[in-house]
Write a protein that holds these residues in place. Structure first.
Motif, short mmCIF file in Angstrom:
data_model
loop_
_atom_site.label_atom_id
_atom_site.label_comp_id
_atom_site.label_asym_id
_atom_site.label_seq_id
_atom_site.Cartn_x
_atom_site.Cartn_y
_atom_site.Cartn_z
N ARG A 280 2.28 61.89 41.77
CA ARG A 280 1.55 61.83 40.26
C ARG A 280 2.98 60.54 39.03
NH1 ARG A 280 1.15 66.77 39.37
NH2 ARG A 280 3.37 67.55 38.94
N THR A 281 4.22 60.32 39.61
CA THR A 281 5.37 60.55 39.04
C THR A 281 4.60 58.00 39.26
OG1 THR A 281 6.76 60.95 38.62
CG2 THR A 281 7.59 59.05 37.99
N ASN A 282 4.09 58.01 39.70
CA ASN A 282 4.06 56.72 40.94
C ASN A 282 2.74 55.99 40.59
OD1 ASN A 282 7.02 55.81 40.89
ND2 ASN A 282 6.98 58.09 42.10
N ILE A 283 1.56 56.81 40.20
CA ILE A 283 0.10 56.88 40.26
C ILE A 283 -0.23 55.37 39.53
CG2 ILE A 283 -0.34 57.74 37.68
CD1 ILE A 283 -2.03 58.07 41.13
N ARG A 284 0.84 54.39 38.82
CA ARG A 284 -0.19 53.14 37.88
C ARG A 284 0.82 52.85 39.14
NH1 ARG A 284 3.57 49.64 36.83
NH2 ARG A 284 4.73 51.35 35.80
N PRO A 285 1.80 52.33 39.55
CA PRO A 285 1.77 51.41 41.33
C PRO A 285 1.20 52.16 42.20
CG PRO A 285 4.03 52.53 40.76
CD PRO A 285 2.65 52.98 39.00
N ILE A 286 0.49 53.36 42.37
CA ILE A 286 -0.11 53.55 43.78
C ILE A 286 -1.68 52.84 43.45
CG2 ILE A 286 -1.22 55.48 45.04
CD1 ILE A 286 1.47 56.84 44.12
N LEU A 287 -2.04 53.06 42.41
CA LEU A 287 -3.45 52.47 42.10
C LEU A 287 -3.92 51.38 42.21
CD1 LEU A 287 -4.75 55.61 39.27
CD2 LEU A 287 -5.09 54.77 42.07
N LEU A 288 -2.76 50.42 41.67
CA LEU A 288 -2.77 49.23 41.33
C LEU A 288 -2.73 48.33 43.21
CD1 LEU A 288 0.08 48.21 38.23
CD2 LEU A 288 -2.66 47.64 38.12
N LEU A 289 -2.09 49.51 43.61
CA LEU A 289 -2.17 48.85 44.78
C LEU A 289 -2.96 49.07 45.91
CD1 LEU A 289 1.60 48.99 45.86
CD2 LEU A 289 0.69 47.06 45.58
N ALA A 290 -3.90 50.54 45.57
CA ALA A 290 -4.38 51.27 46.56
C ALA A 290 -5.83 51.06 46.40
CB ALA A 290 -4.78 52.92 46.88
N VAL A 291 -6.42 50.23 44.88
CA VAL A 291 -7.57 50.06 44.71
C VAL A 291 -7.16 48.33 43.74
CG1 VAL A 291 -9.32 50.33 42.51
CG2 VAL A 291 -7.64 52.50 43.72
N GLY A 292 -6.77 48.20 42.93
CA GLY A 292 -6.84 46.88 42.05
C GLY A 292 -6.81 45.83 43.41
N LEU A 293 -5.69 46.14 44.24
CA LEU A 293 -4.82 44.61 45.40
C LEU A 293 -6.42 44.59 46.35
CD1 LEU A 293 -3.48 42.97 46.45
CD2 LEU A 293 -1.98 44.78 47.37
#
Length: 523
Positions: free
Chosen positions: A77-90
């Motif tokens: 949950r703390t790292n949800i922003r970088p995770i979603l940027l990589l897992a979805v955006g990238l």
């Protein structure tokens, strides 16, 4: 029977390959892929044709499930922003860029089917990321981000692949149809995952037999997949949501015996399936090479272009995604900018795996009205991306991490935090002891007080920086000698017929549990 022998032989190759990797000090995924590559050209040993359903429904769900079980939900949950940027955006960015590059090189192919190839090669593999990141000891936050990315990006890739293939093989899709497809896949996966969490959480809460608990744990990922697939929901999202929920609530859902047994069970399952996965990737080479039906120059050119694009797009995305969001003052205060070596390592850690190959095998055999479409070429490109990222990036990732001098997690900080919490836990234990001690023999109460005191002291002793043997270390060393002596007495008594086998088994179980606690303290 022949199929069963093939499975046994594959598992034997995976185990021997992992043992060889440990002996050589290399990462086992790389060694196993190379072993599979070599065996694929040896006639008569293993001729395995990999069906995409075997991976996507049979192998991937339990691997994703156990990874989700072990993922920290607060850290996720703390790292949800970088995770979603990589897992979805990238993933979307990579798929589109690869699609455009392939379309420019092969203009006769529709952009939609080229984007489908991009979706196939876009997601780093969950198995590869976990196996490599933990093995080389990356900082805890980087491991969390890479594992979180690999848990979600398969769903993004498979949904995008489904939309791109539908656009290439059927009538054109409008934005509303694409949105509905994404909503059903992602939203349906979340709903099925939450229902799976509630159902299996309810069952785990009421089952106290460790064997039944482990059986439920094995059934859970396949049951969730079976519920998600018929309605078009993403089985990957469903399995991850169920695993994250159950893993977070595991301390209150299962007994201590069930948790201990489940941990050992899933370690074995993960070890065997991960080894099997990478051997299977290598074994597909001969079939992929013989299926090529394009001139060598075209194959080499398109392959090189895709490899370069996959490598570069990750860096083009990672650095802006890391620093642009932190231009917002609120984000910057909450999460200061990391040094450049962090995104550099994340960019290098883009290993692909068997999911990419399974997705490539799921591509359509033909595209209506496009005689120049070559599924075999696309499968070869996917295979080349897997081998290149695993063997080149995976093999060099430890050296890159060392070269960039990533700061490692401070074990002293972990020990200090553990000691502080252990002291609070000891205080709570003493309060509960005093409340429950009425009527208990004084000798028992004193022994329990001593136990609490020893556990608290042991946690603080680990903070010492000198080389002298601590009291806890001396206790562990001497107690290990005593356990060995006790085992020998029980074994001789069994051999002499003075005790039954069942007595020996019970005694060994108790001694084994105590020894495992001693070894845990040493570690």
């Amino acid at each position: 029977m022949h199929g069963l022998l093939d499975v046994v032989l594959l598992l034997a190759v995976a185990v021997l390959g992992a043992a060889l990797a440990r002996r050589l000090g290399m990462l086992s995924p790389i060694v196993l892929v190379v072993v599979g590559l070599v065996l694929s050209f040896v006639p008569g040993i293993l001729n395995v044709h990999l069906e995409p359903e075997v991976v996507l429904i049979g192998i991937l769900p339990p691997l994703l499930y156990v990874s989700a079980l072990e993922t920290s939900v607060p850290a996720f949950r703390t790292n949800i922003r970088p995770i979603l940027l990589l897992a979805v955006g990238l993933v979307i960015f990579t798929a589109i860029v690869v699609g455009v590059v392939v379309h420019l090189l092969l203009p006769a192919l529709p952009l939609s089917i080229c984007v489908a190839l991009g979706a196939v090669v876009a997601p780093p593999d969950a198995v590869a990321a976990t196996a490599v990141a933990r093995r080389i000891g990356l900082p805890r936050r980087l491991v969390t981000i890479l594992e979180g990315e690999s848990l979600i990006n398969d769903a993004t890739s498979l949904v995008l692949l489904r939309v791109a293939v539908a656009a290439a093989t059927g009538p054109a899709l409008n934005a509303l149809q694409v949105g509905r497809e994404v909503l059903v896949a992602a939203g349906g996966g979340v709903v099925i995952g939450l229902l799976g969490f509630l159902l299996f959480g309810f069952l785990h809460k009421r089952v106290r037999d460790p064997l039944l608990d482990n059986a439920l744990s094995l059934i859970a990922p396949f049951a969730v997949v079976a519920a998600a697939e018929p309605i078009g929901a993403s089985s990957v999202v469903a399995v991850v949501v169920t695993g994250l929920g159950l893993g977070h609530k595991l301390p209150v859902l299962m007994s201590a015996a069930s948790r201990l047994q489940m941990s050992a069970f899933w370690r074995l399952v993960r070890f065997l399936l991960e080894g099997l996965v990478f051997v299977l990737v290598g074994l597909q080479l001969r079939e992929v090479v013989t299926g090529l039906d394009r001139p060598v120059a075209i194959v080499a050119g398109v392959t090189a272009a895709v490899l370069g694009t996959v490598f570069l797009t990750r860096y083009v995305w990672v650095f802006p995604a890391t620093y642009l969001a932190r231009l917002v003052p609120r984000v910057r205060r909450r999460d200061p900018s990391p040094p450049a070596n962090f995104p550099a390592v994340i960019g290098w850690a883009g290993m692909r795996g068997v999911v990419t190959l399974a997705a490539a095998l799921a591509l359509p055999l033909t595209v209506p009205g496009v005689p120049t479409y070559s599924r075999n070429l696309f499968v070869w490109i996917a295979f080349a991306v897997i081998v290149f990222t695993l063997v080149v990036q995976g093999a060099t990732l430890p050296a890159v991490a060392r070269r960039l001098r990533l700061p490692s997690d401070d074990p002293a900080q972990d020990a200090l935090a553990e000691a502080g919490i252990q002291q609070q836990a000891g205080r709570a234990a003493r309060e509960r002891l005093e409340a429950a001690a009425d009527g208990a023999p004084e000798a028992v109460v004193k022994r329990l007080r001593r136990l609490v005191e020893d556990r608290t002291n042991s946690a603080w002793e680990r903070l010492g920086g000198d080389e002298r043997e601590t009291p806890s270390q001396a206790y562990g060393r001497i107690r290990q000698e005593m356990i060995d002596a006790e085992r020998e007495v029980f074994r001789r008594a069994r051999d002499d017929g003075r005790i039954a086998e069942e007595v020996l088994v019970r005694a060994y179980r108790d001694l084994d549990l105590e020894e495992s606690m001693l070894r845990r303290s040493e570690e």
